[in-house]
Scaffold this motif. Structure first.
Motif, PDB file in Angstrom:
ATOM      1  N   MET A  28       0.811  -1.211   0.000  1.00  0.00           N
ATOM      2  CA  MET A  28       0.000   0.000   0.000  1.00  0.00           C
ATOM      3  C   MET A  28       0.848   1.266   0.000  1.00  0.00           C
ATOM      4  SD  MET A  28      -3.161   0.616  -0.348  1.00  0.00           S
ATOM      5  CE  MET A  28      -4.546   1.701  -0.015  1.00  0.00           C
ATOM      6  N   GLN A  29       2.056   1.197   0.559  1.00  0.00           N
ATOM      7  CA  GLN A  29       2.953   2.349   0.517  1.00  0.00           C
ATOM      8  C   GLN A  29       3.257   2.777  -0.907  1.00  0.00           C
ATOM      9  OE1 GLN A  29       6.550   2.160   2.998  1.00  0.00           O
ATOM     10  NE2 GLN A  29       5.629   0.407   4.050  1.00  0.00           N
ATOM     11  N   HIS A  30       3.144   1.839  -1.843  1.00  0.00           N
ATOM     12  CA  HIS A  30       3.527   2.088  -3.229  1.00  0.00           C
ATOM     13  C   HIS A  30       2.310   2.055  -4.170  1.00  0.00           C
ATOM     14  CE1 HIS A  30       7.709   1.629  -1.925  1.00  0.00           C
ATOM     15  NE2 HIS A  30       7.275   0.599  -1.215  1.00  0.00           N
ATOM     16  N   MET A  31       1.131   2.280  -3.599  1.00  0.00           N
ATOM     17  CA  MET A  31      -0.107   2.267  -4.382  1.00  0.00           C
ATOM     18  C   MET A  31      -0.843   3.602  -4.201  1.00  0.00           C
ATOM     19  SD  MET A  31      -1.325  -1.704  -3.652  1.00  0.00           S
ATOM     20  CE  MET A  31      -2.245  -1.982  -5.176  1.00  0.00           C
ATOM     21  N   PRO A  32      -0.314   4.681  -4.790  1.00  0.00           N
ATOM     22  CA  PRO A  32      -0.913   6.009  -4.573  1.00  0.00           C
ATOM     23  C   PRO A  32      -2.332   6.138  -5.114  1.00  0.00           C
ATOM     24  CG  PRO A  32       0.767   6.106  -6.295  1.00  0.00           C
ATOM     25  CD  PRO A  32       0.900   4.767  -5.639  1.00  0.00           C
ATOM     26  N   ILE A  33      -2.676   5.369  -6.130  1.00  0.00           N
ATOM     27  CA  ILE A  33      -4.036   5.453  -6.677  1.00  0.00           C
ATOM     28  C   ILE A  33      -5.028   4.906  -5.657  1.00  0.00           C
ATOM     29  CG2 ILE A  33      -5.576   4.681  -8.519  1.00  0.00           C
ATOM     30  CD1 ILE A  33      -3.063   4.537 -10.322  1.00  0.00           C
ATOM     31  N   LEU A  34      -4.758   3.724  -5.121  1.00  0.00           N
ATOM     32  CA  LEU A  34      -5.661   3.175  -4.110  1.00  0.00           C
ATOM     33  C   LEU A  34      -5.665   4.041  -2.852  1.00  0.00           C
ATOM     34  CD1 LEU A  34      -5.467  -0.716  -4.225  1.00  0.00           C
ATOM     35  CD2 LEU A  34      -6.781   0.879  -5.619  1.00  0.00           C
ATOM     36  N   GLN A  35      -4.519   4.621  -2.517  1.00  0.00           N
ATOM     37  CA  GLN A  35      -4.489   5.530  -1.366  1.00  0.00           C
ATOM     38  C   GLN A  35      -5.433   6.711  -1.595  1.00  0.00           C
ATOM     39  OE1 GLN A  35      -0.573   6.799  -0.041  1.00  0.00           O
ATOM     40  NE2 GLN A  35       0.314   4.849  -0.672  1.00  0.00           N
ATOM     41  N   SER A  36      -5.403   7.272  -2.787  1.00  0.00           N
ATOM     42  CA  SER A  36      -6.255   8.417  -3.095  1.00  0.00           C
ATOM     43  C   SER A  36      -7.722   8.026  -3.052  1.00  0.00           C
ATOM     44  CB  SER A  36      -5.898   8.975  -4.479  1.00  0.00           C
ATOM     45  OG  SER A  36      -6.757  10.029  -4.843  1.00  0.00           O
ATOM     46  N   LEU A  37      -8.049   6.880  -3.638  1.00  0.00           N
ATOM     47  CA  LEU A  37      -9.445   6.442  -3.662  1.00  0.00           C
ATOM     48  C   LEU A  37      -9.937   6.035  -2.280  1.00  0.00           C
ATOM     49  CD1 LEU A  37      -9.407   4.320  -6.946  1.00  0.00           C
ATOM     50  CD2 LEU A  37     -10.527   6.530  -6.610  1.00  0.00           C
ATOM     51  N   SER A  38      -9.023   5.603  -1.412  1.00  0.00           N
ATOM     52  CA  SER A  38      -9.461   5.115  -0.108  1.00  0.00           C
ATOM     53  C   SER A  38     -10.107   6.214   0.725  1.00  0.00           C
ATOM     54  CB  SER A  38      -8.289   4.494   0.658  1.00  0.00           C
ATOM     55  OG  SER A  38      -7.331   5.480   1.002  1.00  0.00           O
ATOM     56  N   GLY A  39      -9.598   7.448   0.603  1.00  0.00           N
ATOM     57  CA  GLY A  39     -10.206   8.548   1.334  1.00  0.00           C
ATOM     58  C   GLY A  39     -11.642   8.786   0.897  1.00  0.00           C
ATOM     59  N   GLU A  40     -11.849   8.787  -0.421  1.00  0.00           N
ATOM     60  CA  GLU A  40     -13.202   8.968  -0.967  1.00  0.00           C
ATOM     61  C   GLU A  40     -14.112   7.820  -0.568  1.00  0.00           C
ATOM     62  OE1 GLU A  40     -15.372   8.176  -5.227  1.00  0.00           O
ATOM     63  OE2 GLU A  40     -13.302   8.917  -5.260  1.00  0.00           O
ATOM     64  N   PHE A  41     -13.645   6.591  -0.706  1.00  0.00           N
ATOM     65  CA  PHE A  41     -14.488   5.440  -0.427  1.00  0.00           C
ATOM     66  C   PHE A  41     -14.853   5.361   1.052  1.00  0.00           C
ATOM     67  CE2 PHE A  41     -14.578   2.244  -4.058  1.00  0.00           C
ATOM     68  CZ  PHE A  41     -14.355   3.210  -5.034  1.00  0.00           C
ATOM     69  N   ALA A  42     -13.892   5.656   1.928  1.00  0.00           N
ATOM     70  CA  ALA A  42     -14.147   5.559   3.365  1.00  0.00           C
ATOM     71  C   ALA A  42     -15.124   6.631   3.836  1.00  0.00           C
ATOM     72  CB  ALA A  42     -12.843   5.656   4.136  1.00  0.00           C
ATOM     73  N   SER A  43     -15.011   7.844   3.277  1.00  0.00           N
ATOM     74  CA  SER A  43     -15.870   8.937   3.747  1.00  0.00           C
ATOM     75  C   SER A  43     -17.255   8.894   3.134  1.00  0.00           C
ATOM     76  CB  SER A  43     -15.210  10.288   3.436  1.00  0.00           C
ATOM     77  OG  SER A  43     -15.054  10.472   2.034  1.00  0.00           O
ATOM     78  N   GLU A  44     -17.356   8.494   1.863  1.00  0.00           N
ATOM     79  CA  GLU A  44     -18.641   8.531   1.165  1.00  0.00           C
ATOM     80  C   GLU A  44     -19.362   7.190   1.131  1.00  0.00           C
ATOM     81  OE1 GLU A  44     -18.137  10.255  -2.689  1.00  0.00           O
ATOM     82  OE2 GLU A  44     -16.994  11.984  -1.931  1.00  0.00           O
ATOM     83  N   GLU A  45     -18.634   6.104   1.336  1.00  0.00           N
ATOM     84  CA  GLU A  45     -19.184   4.747   1.274  1.00  0.00           C
ATOM     85  C   GLU A  45     -20.119   4.563   0.075  1.00  0.00           C
ATOM     86  OE1 GLU A  45     -20.851   3.364   4.966  1.00  0.00           O
ATOM     87  OE2 GLU A  45     -18.841   3.051   5.786  1.00  0.00           O
ATOM     88  N   PRO A  46     -19.580   4.729  -1.136  1.00  0.00           N
ATOM     89  CA  PRO A  46     -20.421   4.624  -2.331  1.00  0.00           C
ATOM     90  C   PRO A  46     -20.959   3.217  -2.583  1.00  0.00           C
ATOM     91  CG  PRO A  46     -18.112   4.718  -2.946  1.00  0.00           C
ATOM     92  CD  PRO A  46     -18.173   4.997  -1.477  1.00  0.00           C
ATOM     93  N   LEU A  47     -20.393   2.214  -1.918  1.00  0.00           N
ATOM     94  CA  LEU A  47     -20.815   0.823  -2.140  1.00  0.00           C
ATOM     95  C   LEU A  47     -21.694   0.297  -1.019  1.00  0.00           C
ATOM     96  CD1 LEU A  47     -17.370  -0.624  -3.323  1.00  0.00           C
ATOM     97  CD2 LEU A  47     -19.016   0.758  -4.603  1.00  0.00           C
ATOM     98  N   ASP A  48     -22.200   1.201  -0.190  1.00  0.00           N
ATOM     99  CA  ASP A  48     -23.007   0.790   0.953  1.00  0.00           C
ATOM    100  C   ASP A  48     -24.184  -0.075   0.506  1.00  0.00           C
ATOM    101  OD1 ASP A  48     -23.885   0.705   3.634  1.00  0.00           O
ATOM    102  OD2 ASP A  48     -25.311   2.325   3.247  1.00  0.00           O
ATOM    103  N   GLY A  49     -24.328  -1.223   1.129  1.00  0.00           N
ATOM    104  CA  GLY A  49     -25.438  -2.126   0.825  1.00  0.00           C
ATOM    105  C   GLY A  49     -25.161  -3.126  -0.272  1.00  0.00           C
ATOM    106  N   GLU A  50     -24.012  -3.010  -0.944  1.00  0.00           N
ATOM    107  CA  GLU A  50     -23.686  -3.937  -2.026  1.00  0.00           C
ATOM    108  C   GLU A  50     -22.909  -5.138  -1.493  1.00  0.00           C
ATOM    109  OE1 GLU A  50     -24.919  -3.452  -4.971  1.00  0.00           O
ATOM    110  OE2 GLU A  50     -25.647  -1.415  -4.555  1.00  0.00           O
ATOM    111  N   VAL A  51     -23.021  -6.247  -2.201  1.00  0.00           N
ATOM    112  CA  VAL A  51     -22.231  -7.442  -1.906  1.00  0.00           C
ATOM    113  C   VAL A  51     -21.350  -7.718  -3.115  1.00  0.00           C
ATOM    114  CG1 VAL A  51     -22.257  -9.893  -1.336  1.00  0.00           C
ATOM    115  CG2 VAL A  51     -24.065  -8.377  -0.458  1.00  0.00           C
TER     116      VAL A  51
END
Length: 426
Positions: A28-51
């Motif tokens: 993860m230290q070397h995955m800046p794209i996932l790091q950037s998306l993680s902030g958005e995903f954690a705060s907005e939870e766009p996948l809430d309710g999905e499996v």
């Protein structure tokens, strides 16, 4: 009844979980794209309710994508897409997450492999993320009642997309699937640099042999084959390409590689690396003329490219010459060496680590935004194979460039208008 998760299968998983987490944190230290998306995903939870049901190579880089989807609000169930590519410690670390269930275990037989896929399907996924299309196939064949509640899916690999397009052409694909493999942020980097670097590095580490001066036969000159050929040539190997598509054969020829049929290449090659996604690329007729000591490796998704049934029939003895290397001794004393049981060498060999972290950051970034797109706009896509929307592919590229500190030009309004117009002359 669903299969037990990896935590249930391991006797004492705590040490495994800690080691898996250590691998994931390093990646993860070397995955800046996932790091950037993680902030958005954690705060907005766009996948809430999905499996999200996943069948992928379960190792550290993949695990960071899995956790990103879970942090985005989804329940995630995952298993492996190759019996030898799972890292059990990483699987155990994933299973410890409250929103993730991992069934992936290294070294399972075919029966357990498909049972684990069915265990994931038992969670009734609303989104699928596949690496080879086995989950999509299983849902359509055995669980069609779930299709109406599935928003869509993503497919990572060349092989999987080929299977999906064939299924779509027959009118049998009943929900939308993004061809992640075919989008530029995947194809130009994962397939070329990822496959090229990881396949050659794994073969070298597994055998402790040099590339310099060897004749390397690359079967297939698609994007993966191009990467393998380019990287092998860069390490001072002599590269031979075999192809069935005339334009690709011509392209390889004009890139300076020797191009010939496999029947001829079999006589001169020292190392054979298949990248075609097709079956029976190397068969009995080729084994009959190969030199003693050749290496046979597959960089395609399934273990069908090198026909091991033919080789077993011809062999008078078979033994483990080295960890991850099976030697087949023929009647005349020649030994043909198969790496990783003919499976995907860069992930299935004992010391394999898969593609470089930075490369997979890009591919998994595309996967993540595609899952988000399906949740937000899935109703806009009909059943069938779909290209990844260009704005999503560009979004991932922009994140990567920003992380690398790379600046680039943009069109002026006048240039954009000129490029979009058909009536400009000289």
């Amino acid at each position: 009844m669903s299969q037990p998760s990896i935590t249930d299968r391991l006797g004492d998983p705590e040490t495994a979980r800690e080691e898996g987490r250590r691998k994931m944190d390093w990646a993860m230290q070397h995955m800046p794209i996932l790091q950037s998306l993680s902030g958005e995903f954690a705060s907005e939870e766009p996948l809430d309710g999905e499996v999200v049901g996943m069948a992928m190579h379960v190792e550290a880089k993949t695990a960071n994508l899995v956790e990103l989807l879970a942090e985005g609000g989804a329940e995630v169930a995952i298993t492996g897409c190759n019996p030898l590519s799972t890292h059990d410690d990483v699987s155990a670390a994933l299973d410890a997450h409250p929103r993730i269930t991992s069934y992936a275990e290294r070294g399972v037989d075919d029966e357990q492999y498909y049972a684990d896929i069915e265990a994931v399907i038992g969670h009734e996924p609303t989104i699928t993320v596949d690496d080879g299309m086995d989950m999509v196939a299983a849902i359509h064949e055995s669980f069609p009642e779930l299709i109406d509640t599935i928003v869509g899916g993503c497919e990572e690999t060349t092989t999987g997309v080929h299977r999906l397009r064939a299924m779509d052409a027959d009118g049998e694909l009943k929900y939308p699937v993004f061809a992640v493999n075919d989008t530029p942020m995947k194809t130009l980097f994962d397939n070329v640099h990822g496959t090229g670097e990881s396949a050659l590095a794994t073969i070298a580490m597994t055998t402790n042999l040099s590339w310099a001066s060897k004749t390397v036969v690359v079967a297939g000159y698609g994007y993966c084959g191009k990467g393998v050929a380019k990287k092998a040539a860069g390490q001072n190997a002599n590269v031979v390409v075999t192809e069935v598509e005339p334009r690709r054969a011509l392209e390889a020829h004009m890139e300076g590689y020797d191009v010939m049929p496999m029947a001829d290449a079999a006589e001169v090659g020292d190392v054979f690396i298949t990248t075609t996604g097709n079956r029976d690329v190397i068969t009995r007729e080729h084994f009959e003329v190969m030199q003693d000591g050749v290496l046979l490796a597959n960089a395609g998704h399934f273990d069908v490219e090198v026909n091991l049934d033919h080789l077993s029939d011809m062999a008078v003895d078979q033994y483990e010459a080295r960890d991850g290397v099976d030697a087949y001794e023929l009647k005349d004393g020649r030994r043909l060496n198969v790496l990783a049981e003919g499976r995907l060498v860069n992930l299935a060999a004992p010391i394999a680590l898969g593609h470089p972290v930075e490369v997979m950051d890009q591919s998994f970034g595309v996967q993540a935004v595609c899952v988000r797109e399906l949740v937000e706009h899935g109703e806009e896509y009909g059943a069938g194979v779909h290209d990844v929307p260009d704005d999503l592919d560009r979004e991932v590229a922009e994140i990567k460039l920003a992380a690398e500190g790379v600046e680039y030009d943009s069109l002026t309004d006048e240039q954009a208008e000129y490029m979009d117009s058909w009536d400009h002359g000289t």
